[in-house]
Design an enzyme around this catalytic site. Sequence first.
Site: not given
Ligand code: ADP
Length: 168
Positions: A134, A145, A121, A28, A131, A68
């Site tokens: 992805h 994707e 992470r 990212k 974070n 997303y």
């Molecule tokens: P992952 O990336 O671990 O698969 P998710 O698919 O749940 O997690 O979420 C996608 C991305 O959205 C996360 O990696 C993060 O960058 C962002 N995100 C998720 N939850 C939050 C939150 N509560 N606040 C801000 N950003 C979030």
Amino acid sequence: KHFNKPHIFLPHFVAAMEEVEETYIMVKPDGVQRGLVGEIISRFEKKGFKLTGLKLFQCPKDLAEEHYKDLKGKSFFPKLIDYITSGPVVCMAWEGIGVVASARKVIGATNPLNAEPGTIRGDLAVQTGRNVVHGSDSPENGKREIGKISAFLFSFLFSGIGYKNFCL
Ligand code: ADP
């Protein structure tokens, strides 16, 4: 001389029967800006997965929203789109047996404060909203994707023709 030692071959045989998958990994914008691209690639390489496509890419808003789309109703969605489009990302396709679930373990929990030390992470980030990386959450999403980014680059830039369309 190994033919009378079948146990030597058994793990290879079993591994060969498991399915080779592919997953989409994206460094990212914060990961790129902080100079963590090499570190992140290195972790997947050392694990033993195969890099099959890579491109530095400024993600447009509509593609970020498509990527997303499952999170569209969430309160943080607009901030997430701003974050992902705030600078270049590194798009990658990685291949290997069990790579989708394994890459998620290498990456660690969504909230870096809950991510185990030793994960990307867990070692390199503190905020959910920053974070650094992805990884696809299922083989189907891995294909989707990679397909989206390949199709986008192919149709707009014509620059990504390769094994996965976004190879250099
Ligand atoms: P992952 O990336 O671990 O698969 P998710 O698919 O749940 O997690 O979420 C996608 C991305 O959205 C996360 O990696 C993060 O960058 C962002 N995100 C998720 N939850 C939050 C939150 N509560 N606040 C801000 N950003 C979030």
